[in-house]
Design a protein around this motif. Structure first.
Motif, PDB file in Angstrom:
ATOM      1  N   GLY A 199       0.803  -1.219   0.000  1.00 30.84           N
ATOM      2  CA  GLY A 199       0.000   0.000   0.000  1.00 30.84           C
ATOM      3  C   GLY A 199       0.833   1.264   0.000  1.00 30.84           C
ATOM      4  O   GLY A 199       2.005   1.261   0.386  1.00 30.84           O
ATOM      5  N   ILE A 200       0.218   2.346  -0.459  1.00 28.26           N
ATOM      6  CA  ILE A 200       0.878   3.644  -0.501  1.00 28.26           C
ATOM      7  C   ILE A 200       0.348   4.545   0.606  1.00 28.26           C
ATOM      8  O   ILE A 200      -0.721   4.296   1.160  1.00 28.26           O
ATOM      9  CB  ILE A 200       0.659   4.329  -1.870  1.00 28.26           C
ATOM     10  N   LYS A 201       1.083   5.580   0.909  1.00 28.30           N
ATOM     11  CA  LYS A 201       0.612   6.554   1.888  1.00 28.30           C
ATOM     12  C   LYS A 201      -0.584   7.304   1.307  1.00 28.30           C
ATOM     13  O   LYS A 201      -0.650   7.534   0.092  1.00 28.30           O
ATOM     14  CB  LYS A 201       1.727   7.539   2.225  1.00 28.30           C
ATOM     15  N   PRO A 202      -1.531   7.697   2.151  1.00 29.02           N
ATOM     16  CA  PRO A 202      -2.710   8.401   1.632  1.00 29.02           C
ATOM     17  C   PRO A 202      -2.357   9.617   0.769  1.00 29.02           C
ATOM     18  O   PRO A 202      -3.008   9.871  -0.251  1.00 29.02           O
ATOM     19  CB  PRO A 202      -3.447   8.825   2.910  1.00 29.02           C
ATOM     20  N   GLN A 203      -1.313  10.343   1.141  1.00 31.33           N
ATOM     21  CA  GLN A 203      -0.948  11.566   0.405  1.00 31.33           C
ATOM     22  C   GLN A 203      -0.420  11.291  -0.994  1.00 31.33           C
ATOM     23  O   GLN A 203      -0.295  12.213  -1.812  1.00 31.33           O
ATOM     24  CB  GLN A 203       0.054  12.406   1.200  1.00 31.33           C
ATOM     25  N   ASP A 204      -0.110  10.013  -1.296  1.00 32.59           N
ATOM     26  CA  ASP A 204       0.393   9.660  -2.629  1.00 32.59           C
ATOM     27  C   ASP A 204      -0.703   9.137  -3.557  1.00 32.59           C
ATOM     28  O   ASP A 204      -0.423   8.742  -4.689  1.00 32.59           O
ATOM     29  CB  ASP A 204       1.492   8.599  -2.510  1.00 32.59           C
ATOM     30  N   VAL A 205      -1.935   9.143  -3.086  1.00 29.89           N
ATOM     31  CA  VAL A 205      -2.998   8.489  -3.848  1.00 29.89           C
ATOM     32  C   VAL A 205      -3.302   9.200  -5.170  1.00 29.89           C
ATOM     33  O   VAL A 205      -3.577   8.555  -6.182  1.00 29.89           O
ATOM     34  CB  VAL A 205      -4.274   8.351  -2.982  1.00 29.89           C
ATOM     35  N   LEU A 206      -3.228  10.521  -5.185  1.00 27.62           N
ATOM     36  CA  LEU A 206      -3.531  11.257  -6.419  1.00 27.62           C
ATOM     37  C   LEU A 206      -2.486  10.969  -7.490  1.00 27.62           C
ATOM     38  O   LEU A 206      -2.813  10.810  -8.681  1.00 27.62           O
ATOM     39  CB  LEU A 206      -3.612  12.763  -6.132  1.00 27.62           C
ATOM     40  N   PHE A 207      -1.238  10.881  -7.079  1.00 32.50           N
ATOM     41  CA  PHE A 207      -0.150  10.574  -8.003  1.00 32.50           C
ATOM     42  C   PHE A 207      -0.399   9.229  -8.696  1.00 32.50           C
ATOM     43  O   PHE A 207      -0.249   9.091  -9.912  1.00 32.50           O
ATOM     44  CB  PHE A 207       1.174  10.554  -7.246  1.00 32.50           C
ATOM     45  N   LEU A 208      -0.794   8.226  -7.908  1.00 27.69           N
ATOM     46  CA  LEU A 208      -1.035   6.898  -8.478  1.00 27.69           C
ATOM     47  C   LEU A 208      -2.319   6.892  -9.307  1.00 27.69           C
ATOM     48  O   LEU A 208      -2.384   6.232 -10.357  1.00 27.69           O
ATOM     49  CB  LEU A 208      -1.118   5.855  -7.363  1.00 27.69           C
ATOM     50  N   TYR A 209      -3.321   7.603  -8.854  1.00 27.67           N
ATOM     51  CA  TYR A 209      -4.575   7.663  -9.617  1.00 27.67           C
ATOM     52  C   TYR A 209      -4.343   8.216 -11.019  1.00 27.67           C
ATOM     53  O   TYR A 209      -4.952   7.741 -11.984  1.00 27.67           O
ATOM     54  CB  TYR A 209      -5.611   8.523  -8.890  1.00 27.67           C
ATOM     55  N   LYS A 210      -3.474   9.183 -11.150  1.00 28.76           N
ATOM     56  CA  LYS A 210      -3.226   9.795 -12.465  1.00 28.76           C
ATOM     57  C   LYS A 210      -2.658   8.784 -13.457  1.00 28.76           C
ATOM     58  O   LYS A 210      -2.869   8.908 -14.661  1.00 28.76           O
ATOM     59  CB  LYS A 210      -2.299  11.005 -12.309  1.00 28.76           C
ATOM     60  N   GLU A 211      -1.932   7.785 -12.945  1.00 26.51           N
ATOM     61  CA  GLU A 211      -1.441   6.723 -13.822  1.00 26.51           C
ATOM     62  C   GLU A 211      -2.606   5.853 -14.310  1.00 26.51           C
ATOM     63  O   GLU A 211      -2.638   5.427 -15.468  1.00 26.51           O
ATOM     64  CB  GLU A 211      -0.409   5.865 -13.090  1.00 26.51           C
ATOM     65  N   ILE A 212      -3.561   5.601 -13.426  1.00 31.94           N
ATOM     66  CA  ILE A 212      -4.759   4.848 -13.817  1.00 31.94           C
ATOM     67  C   ILE A 212      -5.544   5.624 -14.866  1.00 31.94           C
ATOM     68  O   ILE A 212      -6.063   5.051 -15.834  1.00 31.94           O
ATOM     69  CB  ILE A 212      -5.638   4.566 -12.578  1.00 31.94           C
ATOM     70  N   GLU A 213      -5.608   6.920 -14.674  1.00 35.59           N
ATOM     71  CA  GLU A 213      -6.373   7.789 -15.582  1.00 35.59           C
ATOM     72  C   GLU A 213      -5.832   7.725 -17.016  1.00 35.59           C
ATOM     73  O   GLU A 213      -6.582   7.901 -17.977  1.00 35.59           O
ATOM     74  CB  GLU A 213      -6.323   9.223 -15.061  1.00 35.59           C
ATOM     75  N   LYS A 214      -4.549   7.454 -17.166  1.00 40.48           N
ATOM     76  CA  LYS A 214      -3.945   7.362 -18.498  1.00 40.48           C
ATOM     77  C   LYS A 214      -4.384   6.097 -19.243  1.00 40.48           C
ATOM     78  O   LYS A 214      -4.284   6.022 -20.469  1.00 40.48           O
ATOM     79  CB  LYS A 214      -2.408   7.345 -18.388  1.00 40.48           C
ATOM     80  N   SER A 215      -4.826   5.115 -18.503  1.00 37.98           N
ATOM     81  CA  SER A 215      -5.134   3.821 -19.096  1.00 37.98           C
ATOM     82  C   SER A 215      -6.475   3.839 -19.816  1.00 37.98           C
ATOM     83  O   SER A 215      -7.436   4.482 -19.391  1.00 37.98           O
ATOM     84  CB  SER A 215      -5.176   2.750 -18.003  1.00 37.98           C
ATOM     85  N   LYS A 216      -6.546   3.081 -20.897  1.00 40.85           N
ATOM     86  CA  LYS A 216      -7.801   2.932 -21.639  1.00 40.85           C
ATOM     87  C   LYS A 216      -8.589   1.713 -21.153  1.00 40.85           C
ATOM     88  O   LYS A 216      -9.763   1.568 -21.478  1.00 40.85           O
ATOM     89  CB  LYS A 216      -7.504   2.778 -23.137  1.00 40.85           C
ATOM     90  N   ASN A 217      -7.924   0.869 -20.387  1.00 40.40           N
ATOM     91  CA  ASN A 217      -8.537  -0.411 -20.034  1.00 40.40           C
ATOM     92  C   ASN A 217      -8.910  -0.541 -18.562  1.00 40.40           C
ATOM     93  O   ASN A 217      -9.683  -1.428 -18.199  1.00 40.40           O
ATOM     94  CB  ASN A 217      -7.574  -1.555 -20.394  1.00 40.40           C
ATOM     95  N   ILE A 218      -8.354   0.312 -17.716  1.00 43.91           N
ATOM     96  CA  ILE A 218      -8.541   0.183 -16.274  1.00 43.91           C
ATOM     97  C   ILE A 218      -9.632   1.116 -15.778  1.00 43.91           C
ATOM     98  O   ILE A 218      -9.650   2.303 -16.103  1.00 43.91           O
ATOM     99  CB  ILE A 218      -7.222   0.469 -15.532  1.00 43.91           C
ATOM    100  N   ILE A 219     -10.539   0.548 -14.963  1.00 41.91           N
ATOM    101  CA  ILE A 219     -11.609   1.330 -14.334  1.00 41.91           C
ATOM    102  C   ILE A 219     -11.298   1.443 -12.846  1.00 41.91           C
ATOM    103  O   ILE A 219     -11.125   0.434 -12.149  1.00 41.91           O
ATOM    104  CB  ILE A 219     -12.974   0.650 -14.530  1.00 41.91           C
ATOM    105  N   PHE A 220     -11.229   2.664 -12.351  1.00 39.01           N
ATOM    106  CA  PHE A 220     -10.918   2.898 -10.942  1.00 39.01           C
ATOM    107  C   PHE A 220     -12.130   2.536 -10.086  1.00 39.01           C
ATOM    108  O   PHE A 220     -13.228   3.054 -10.288  1.00 39.01           O
ATOM    109  CB  PHE A 220     -10.541   4.364 -10.732  1.00 39.01           C
TER     110      PHE A 220
END
Length: 363
Positions: free
Chosen positions: A140-161
């Protein structure tokens, strides 16, 4: 057949206690309007999972992909795999599993993991949850790093958060009720902080998930938590008793073991060792305890070798060679995974024998 007729060591589940535990957690989830997604690695049993399903669970959580594959074959179609998968071959298997179920959710806590999932699930949608480290300091990541990781998900065409989750495993080190409450709140606050950070950036999602039996009756009441994922609650164990979660009378799983040797009046040996009970122990009164002996609580199971349990007898002990003892394990999840099957009982009557379906599914 009676319990005492079983060959030892035998794994026993008390049907009435099991049903009470399952019903209580179901009612708790409904009362606080939380989705209940139990961790099934505790029991690894299709039979028990179907009972949970009858009580209205929203889906199941599996620790490993291979567990999910077993349960999917039996009609479980909303599965969360909570251990991160970064191996390409396993991700290809996950892609196959994804086609068999209505919803498969994978765990992520790294850019590398997200990119590998996106690569394998080319042109196919897959749900993921971000794991938050809420104090257990495992994955797991620290809560304060969640936006950084979410932005990587946002780049994906196949992944649904699909949201954020955590496991508050630090609660197991609590020494009293106050510490259990502290760690439970820490668990909830970790994912709620991640939620606030994401929502502040305009990111909307539904799932804010926690998972731990010792903490669930505290953190599971908190507004903003949408899903609870306890597993141990179906059986409970000596560890849960020691943490003050329940009384010993609520434990639904025990091992039947026979006394095979009594060299003198101070010690005896049973036919259940580490390969049956596991090596988890509790430090009680400066002494290791590897289980609670229901028949004679003052007798201590103080050591284990592979095939033997070592008993320390008191002067009042009535234990003799040939006796069959009922032992509540320290950690029921470990004990369950050591058996191919278990016996279901009502009172002293054996009413069924069931397979531990996902035993050995560790990959």
């Amino acid at each position: 057949m009676k319990i005492e007729d079983l060959t030892t060591p035998a794994l026993i589940v008390d049907y009435e206690k099991l049903m009470k535990n399952i019903e209580e957690m179901s009612n708790f989830a409904k009362s606080y309007k939380k989705n209940l997604r139990p961790m099934i690695k505790t029991h690894k049993s299709i039979y028990i999972a179907k009972i949970q399903k009858d009580f209205g669970i929203s889906g199941i959580q599996c620790s490993k992909l291979s567990e999910g594959e077993v349960f999917a074959e039996e009609g479980f179609d909303d599965i969360f795999i909570s251990s991160e998968i970064v191996d390409y071959d396993k991700l290809k298997r996950a892609k196959v599993l994804n086609k068999k179920v209505k919803k498969l959710i994978l765990a992520v806590d790294s850019i590398e993991g997200i990119r590998k999932i996106d690569e394998i699930f080319d042109s196919e949608k897959i749900f993921v949850r971000i794991e938050i480290n809420s104090g257990h300091n495992r994955c797991g990541i620290k809560p304060q790093d969640v936006l950084f990781l979410y932005k990587e998900i946002e780049k994906s065409k196949n992944i649904i958060f699909d949201g954020v989750f955590t496991h508050g495993g630090q609660v197991y080190k609590a020494k009293n009720k106050e510490e259990r409450e502290k760690y439970s709140l820490e668990e909830a606050n970790g994912v709620l902080e991640a939620k606030r950070i994401l929502e502040k950036s305009g990111i909307k999602f539904e799932t804010v998930s926690i998972g731990s039996t010792p903490s669930v009756f505290i953190s599971g009441k908190i507004d903003g938590i949408t899903e609870i994922r306890p597993g141990n609650y179906v059986f409970y164990d000596y560890k849960q008793v020691n943490l003050g979660v329940i009384s010993i009378e609520r434990c639904a799983l025990f091992v039947l073991s026979q006394v095979i040797s009594k060299p003198d009046e101070s010690r005896a040996y049973i036919d259940a060792g580490a390969k049956v009970l596991g090596l988890d122990f509790l430090e009680i009164e400066n002494e290791k305890n590897y289980g609670y002996i229901l028949d004679e609580p003052q007798t201590k199971l103080f050591s284990l070798s592979e095939e033997h349990g070592w008993l320390k007898l008191t002067q009042k002990s009535k234990i003799k060679i040939g006796d069959k003892l009922k032992i509540i394990p320290v950690h029921s999840c470990i004990t369950m995974s050591n058996f191919d099957y278990f016996y279901m009982v009502k009172g002293s009557d054996v009413i069924g024998k069931y397979k531990v379906d996902a035993r050995g599914k560790f990959e």
